[in-house]
Enzyme design. Sequence first.
Site, PDB file in Angstrom:
ATOM      1  CE  LYS A 178      61.943  35.662   4.785  1.00  0.00           C
ATOM      2  NZ  LYS A 178      62.487  37.013   4.844  1.00  0.00           N
ATOM      3  NE  ARG A 179      58.327  32.963  14.600  1.00  0.00           N
ATOM      4  CZ  ARG A 179      57.950  33.364  15.819  1.00  0.00           C
ATOM      5  NH1 ARG A 179      58.779  34.065  16.561  1.00  0.00           N
ATOM      6  NH2 ARG A 179      56.760  33.062  16.273  1.00  0.00           N
ATOM      7  CE  LYS A 217      58.316  37.619   9.190  1.00  0.00           C
ATOM      8  NZ  LYS A 217      59.575  38.385   9.044  1.00  0.00           N
ATOM      9  CE  LYS A 228      71.132  37.898  10.380  1.00  0.00           C
ATOM     10  NZ  LYS A 228      70.058  37.371  11.233  1.00  0.00           N
TER      11      LYS A 228
HETATM   12  C1  26W Z   1      52.398  39.507  14.870  1.00  0.00           C
HETATM   13  C2  26W Z   1      53.689  39.288  14.230  1.00  0.00           C
HETATM   14  C3  26W Z   1      54.758  40.125  14.826  1.00  0.00           C
HETATM   15  C4  26W Z   1      54.917  40.222  16.200  1.00  0.00           C
HETATM   16  C5  26W Z   1      55.948  40.970  16.744  1.00  0.00           C
HETATM   17  C6  26W Z   1      55.637  40.814  14.002  1.00  0.00           C
HETATM   18  C7  26W Z   1      56.669  41.579  14.555  1.00  0.00           C
HETATM   19  C8  26W Z   1      56.812  41.635  15.950  1.00  0.00           C
HETATM   20  C9  26W Z   1      57.885  42.433  16.651  1.00  0.00           C
HETATM   21  C10 26W Z   1      57.253  43.470  17.559  1.00  0.00           C
HETATM   22  C11 26W Z   1      58.709  43.200  15.766  1.00  0.00           C
HETATM   23  C12 26W Z   1      59.709  42.412  14.967  1.00  0.00           C
HETATM   24  O1  26W Z   1      60.231  41.388  15.302  1.00  0.00           O
HETATM   25  N1  26W Z   1      59.949  43.045  13.877  1.00  0.00           N
HETATM   26  C13 26W Z   1      61.052  42.694  13.022  1.00  0.00           C
HETATM   27  O2  26W Z   1      62.192  43.469  13.462  1.00  0.00           O
HETATM   28  C14 26W Z   1      63.322  43.258  12.625  1.00  0.00           C
HETATM   29  C15 26W Z   1      64.494  44.037  13.208  1.00  0.00           C
HETATM   30  O3  26W Z   1      64.261  45.411  13.113  1.00  0.00           O
HETATM   31  C16 26W Z   1      63.002  43.701  11.194  1.00  0.00           C
HETATM   32  O4  26W Z   1      64.131  43.429  10.365  1.00  0.00           O
HETATM   33  C17 26W Z   1      61.788  42.944  10.657  1.00  0.00           C
HETATM   34  O5  26W Z   1      61.424  43.471   9.382  1.00  0.00           O
HETATM   35  C18 26W Z   1      60.627  43.106  11.624  1.00  0.00           C
HETATM   36  O6  26W Z   1      59.525  42.272  11.242  1.00  0.00           O
END
Ligand code: 26W
Length: 704
Positions: free
Chosen positions: A568-569, A574, A680
């Site tokens: 994951k990122r 996390k 998944k």
């Molecule tokens: C600063 C880190 C960061 C930046 C952007 C975290 C999250 C974001 C995005 C705005 C949101 C994102 O990618 N959230 C992820 O969305 C997925 C699909 O709904 C979820 O399964 C993840 O839990 C959520 O982190």
Amino acid sequence: MNVLNEPESNTGSLEFLQKSQLGMDSESLLADLSRYYTRMLGRRTLRTDTPFLYQALVYALRDRLMERWNDTNIVLERDKARRAHYLSMEYLMGRLLHNALYSLDAVGASSDALEALGVELALVEEAEHDAGLGNGGLGRLAACFLDSCATLGLPMIGYGLRYQYGMFRQKIVDGFQIEEPDLWLRDGFPWEIQRLELARTIRFGGHTQIIQDPDRGERHMLVDTRDVLAVPYDVPVPGYRNGVVNTLRLWSAEATDEFDLEEFNAGSYTEAVEAKTAAENISMVLYPNTATESGHELRLKQQYFLASASLQDVLADWHKRYGEDLTEFASRNCFQLNDTHPAVAVAELMRLLMDEHGLSWDSAWHITRSCMAYTNHTLLPEALETWPVPLFERLLPRIMEIIYEINARFLDEVSIHWPGDNARMRRMSLIDENGGRSVRMAYLAIVGSYSVNGVAALHSRLLTEGLFRDFAELWPEKFNNKTNGVTQRRWLAACNAPLSRLITDTIGDRWVTDLDLLEGLREHVNDTDFRERWRAAKLANKQRLADMVLERTGLALDTSMLFDVQVKRIHEYKRQLLNVLHAIHLYDRIRRGHDEGLVPRAIIIGGKAAPGYVMAKNFIKLIGNVARVINNDPAMRGKLQMVFYPDYNVTAMEAICAAADLSEQISTAGKEASGTGNMKFMMNGAITIGTLDGANVEIREAVG
Ligand code: 26W
């Protein structure tokens, strides 16, 4: 023109069989791909240069998709079906070829066609770049929704940006992450169809003028703007063997044709070129999720560009078919905002309805409020977008005026509910007055939507009890939960052949479009034959992953070990660090001889860090260091291995999710809105070790 069969018992869904004119047999495919290969691509010999064979095969498939694509649109228009428009800055599509073949049930025929040329289909599939137009979960969810809506026959069009550069490629040099540009378009993108005739003009800067319109009173006009052209490229989204092909429409920024020609002629050639490149920069690069991206003007330009082009497109299409009358518009269209990134669409729809279509504020607001819906994907404060008011006023003056008016009317409504509660007014205002004044985009999305959803039950509760509590008190009926899902076509059926075969042999193949049917496996869990085949499938998948790890890192994973996977990122919430500390703990136990009963374990960690996120990049370095100590220590042989999997992306996950024994989902509880990797891994038979966060809670309820 295809003779379109009338849908049986017209249930309003797109149930129709259709006789495609182009054959799906290997001879027809071979004839067409050979024609494309030699004539369109000008290849003289049918040698096995797979990038060209890949393109030729895609062109041949796209012809077949095109028939279904046109028919899908004909049925949509004829049924006047209600349409969903998914507005998203990100679509993590990955590769499209295998998915298209699988959806068309043309894997065998294509494999035979290429066999006749002495080429393996797998090799041709390897030639395809991932379309990596997203960062992670949010972008991949969008891609899964596209697949699921097409398979369910739901009319949903995806609107996005056609970035020249998608998600950066991760190289590990001396243990550190290095980012390389993702030139995903370099070998062309044979799936797309340019629709130049649907290009739209997007206007930035300038200022508003109020003119007295004889029949409609005063009207606001934007003047002296710097315009950019939005050119759409359509990508087919095939449903699973149902004759449906939906559309992903990606906008590309180009200079308007009169790009400063007078400057050009006045000899200031460089300024003219600068204007041209400035225009094209808008769709140049995907922002890599650095939390501070909401500081960059270009990001706001991208957001407005996406919102305006998409809304103009839908309104133009509506007018072409139904004329000026917009009374039905909201009941036949909805716009799903994928996080706040396209939230400016709320104000842009108001602008278009009032300034271009002459509606009053009230009728424009009634329409807007009835067709916008907002999905929140994160609780992290640093990911909640706010934009400085001065930037908005300079870049989008008319939009800022409209936001002020929305806010004024909204705060009036708040003061009616809570008279004199000034603290609440300040809390709920669309404008944050603290420090430099800024626009709270999440609040604009909430005020302008009829529905606001979180992406897992826990997350949605945290939203209504925390982040959006004030709004949930004011409009409780607006808030709901839509727990995420992933498409089992890509994430089980297509990527895990041995397990899919076992499942289908056991319960039939309807699970491919109805995942709940996996329930039917419960009664077989104690069959020795079932279990043996299940283990054999897992081992085969682990061997495939081990081959990939060997090729990329030089490490030979021991497939008899438990594959303990976290991909994951990279982010503090996390908790990859917690995983590393566990590895160190295991190492220490083995060193001290306290490893009785310890299950041998191969720890696999992968993921990209945002370029500016120093702590995340240090995690990557640490993982590599710890892995090197473990893998070089003879005492660990047969007991513990560890590796960092480089350049984790959609294609990598297709092999990883099938191979995992253990799925690490250990985010700090309350931080992971949902997670989708967790799903998944679970559907591919891994055991989840995780905190009660996001969808882990619901997975536990579903599978124990
Ligand atoms: C600063 C880190 C960061 C930046 C952007 C975290 C999250 C974001 C995005 C705005 C949101 C994102 O990618 N959230 C992820 O969305 C997925 C699909 O709904 C979820 O399964 C993840 O839990 C959520 O982190």
